[in-house]
Motif scaffolding. Structure first.
Motif, PDB file in Angstrom:
ATOM      1  N   UNK A 219       6.038  14.545 -12.888  1.00 10.51           N
ATOM      2  CA  UNK A 219       7.122  14.350 -11.920  1.00 10.51           C
ATOM      3  C   UNK A 219       6.745  14.970 -10.573  1.00 10.51           C
ATOM      4  N   UNK A 220       6.907  14.199  -9.543  1.00 11.54           N
ATOM      5  CA  UNK A 220       6.573  14.663  -8.201  1.00 11.54           C
ATOM      6  C   UNK A 220       5.143  14.361  -7.796  1.00 11.54           C
ATOM      7  N   UNK A 221       4.366  13.754  -8.696  1.00 10.83           N
ATOM      8  CA  UNK A 221       2.960  13.462  -8.399  1.00 10.83           C
ATOM      9  C   UNK A 221       2.781  12.476  -7.256  1.00 10.83           C
ATOM     10  N   UNK A 222       3.591  11.408  -7.234  1.00 11.45           N
ATOM     11  CA  UNK A 222       3.491  10.439  -6.139  1.00 11.45           C
ATOM     12  C   UNK A 222       3.923  11.066  -4.819  1.00 11.45           C
ATOM     13  N   UNK A 223       4.983  11.862  -4.867  1.00  9.90           N
ATOM     14  CA  UNK A 223       5.409  12.543  -3.640  1.00  9.90           C
ATOM     15  C   UNK A 223       4.338  13.521  -3.177  1.00  9.90           C
ATOM     16  N   UNK A 224       3.653  14.171  -4.126  1.00 13.07           N
ATOM     17  CA  UNK A 224       2.571  15.086  -3.772  1.00 13.07           C
ATOM     18  C   UNK A 224       1.417  14.329  -3.120  1.00 13.07           C
ATOM     19  N   UNK A 225       1.055  13.158  -3.670  1.00 10.60           N
ATOM     20  CA  UNK A 225      -0.009  12.359  -3.061  1.00 10.60           C
ATOM     21  C   UNK A 225       0.392  11.898  -1.671  1.00 10.60           C
ATOM     22  N   UNK A 226       1.655  11.530  -1.504  1.00  8.81           N
ATOM     23  CA  UNK A 226       2.154  11.108  -0.197  1.00  8.81           C
ATOM     24  C   UNK A 226       2.057  12.264   0.799  1.00  8.81           C
ATOM     25  N   UNK A 227       2.476  13.452   0.384  1.00  8.78           N
ATOM     26  CA  UNK A 227       2.401  14.613   1.269  1.00  8.78           C
ATOM     27  C   UNK A 227       0.951  14.955   1.609  1.00  8.78           C
ATOM     28  N   UNK A 228       0.048  14.864   0.638  1.00  9.58           N
ATOM     29  CA  UNK A 228      -1.370  15.137   0.899  1.00  9.58           C
ATOM     30  C   UNK A 228      -1.948  14.140   1.893  1.00  9.58           C
ATOM     31  N   UNK A 229      -1.601  12.857   1.744  1.00 12.06           N
ATOM     32  CA  UNK A 229      -2.109  11.836   2.661  1.00 12.06           C
ATOM     33  C   UNK A 229      -1.605  12.058   4.075  1.00 12.06           C
ATOM     34  N   UNK A 230      -0.492  12.758   4.203  1.00 13.02           N
ATOM     35  CA  UNK A 230       0.061  13.045   5.520  1.00 13.02           C
ATOM     36  C   UNK A 230      -0.232  14.467   5.971  1.00 13.02           C
ATOM     37  N   UNK A 231      -1.133  15.173   5.258  1.00 17.99           N
ATOM     38  CA  UNK A 231      -1.595  16.491   5.682  1.00 17.99           C
ATOM     39  C   UNK A 231      -0.619  17.621   5.423  1.00 17.99           C
ATOM     40  N   UNK A 232       0.347  17.428   4.535  1.00 20.88           N
ATOM     41  CA  UNK A 232       1.331  18.472   4.250  1.00 20.88           C
ATOM     42  C   UNK A 232       1.007  19.092   2.883  1.00 20.88           C
ATOM     43  N   UNK A 233       0.076  20.045   2.888  1.00 19.92           N
ATOM     44  CA  UNK A 233      -0.442  20.607   1.643  1.00 19.92           C
ATOM     45  C   UNK A 233       0.583  21.476   0.928  1.00 19.92           C
ATOM     46  N   UNK A 234       1.320  22.298   1.648  1.00 15.58           N
ATOM     47  CA  UNK A 234       2.329  23.156   1.025  1.00 15.58           C
ATOM     48  C   UNK A 234       3.434  22.316   0.400  1.00 15.58           C
ATOM     49  N   UNK A 235       3.847  21.275   1.088  1.00 14.74           N
ATOM     50  CA  UNK A 235       4.873  20.384   0.542  1.00 14.74           C
ATOM     51  C   UNK A 235       4.357  19.693  -0.720  1.00 14.74           C
ATOM     52  N   UNK A 236       3.101  19.291  -0.713  1.00 14.61           N
ATOM     53  CA  UNK A 236       2.510  18.639  -1.885  1.00 14.61           C
ATOM     54  C   UNK A 236       2.525  19.579  -3.088  1.00 14.61           C
TER      55      UNK A 236
END
Length: 141
Positions: free
Chosen positions: A57-74
């Motif tokens: 759970x949250x894996x797709x949102x984590x990938x989305x955040x990583x692709x947008x450079x938001x590592x802490x959010x990921x």
């Protein structure tokens, strides 16, 4: 004949590199530009049925955040994915690609103890992220 086989192997290696690059670029473009928000991505079926958070759970949102450079959010969406599985997958892909270039086939065998360790980590993570009190509640996506 040997020269022809070498050319074939070089073509296969170049095709592998091109496909790996295209796949990584497609994932990046998908999460960076096609879905600037995650409104079109479906919810987790396990969470919808049980109300519990699975290890993914949250894996797709984590990938989305990583692709947008938001590592802490990921990491906040899925710490296990960002800190363990993503680096392990990247390492395996790099190792596979290196072995492909150097003429060895595939990956070396994955130790069964390591596989059991990863499964155990995922189960423990799933249990901890569903506990309703601090500090475990911060593991929920």
């Amino acid at each position: 004949m040997n020269n022809n086989a070498e050319k074939h192997e070089k073509r296969k290696t170049a095709m592998t590199a091109a496909l790996a690059f295209a796949g990584a670029a497609a994932i990046f473009i998908f999460f960076r530009f096609i879905f600037p928000s995650l409104s079109g991505i479906p919810a987790c079926a396990f969470h919808s049925m049980t109300g519990l958070h699975c290890p993914g759970c949250g894996g797709l949102r984590a990938m989305h955040a990583l692709a947008n450079g938001r590592f802490a959010e990921a990491a906040g969406h899925n710490a296990l994915f960002v800190l363990i599985f993503l680096p392990l997958g990247a390492f395996a892909a790099a190792l596979w690609f290196y072995r492909r270039i150097t003429g060895r086939a595939g990956l070396p065998p994955f130790p069964s103890a390591a596989a059991w360790l990863l499964v155990t980590l995922a189960v423990i993570f799933a249990i901890l992220r569903n506990l309703p009190f601090y500090p475990f509640s911060i593991l929920a996506p």
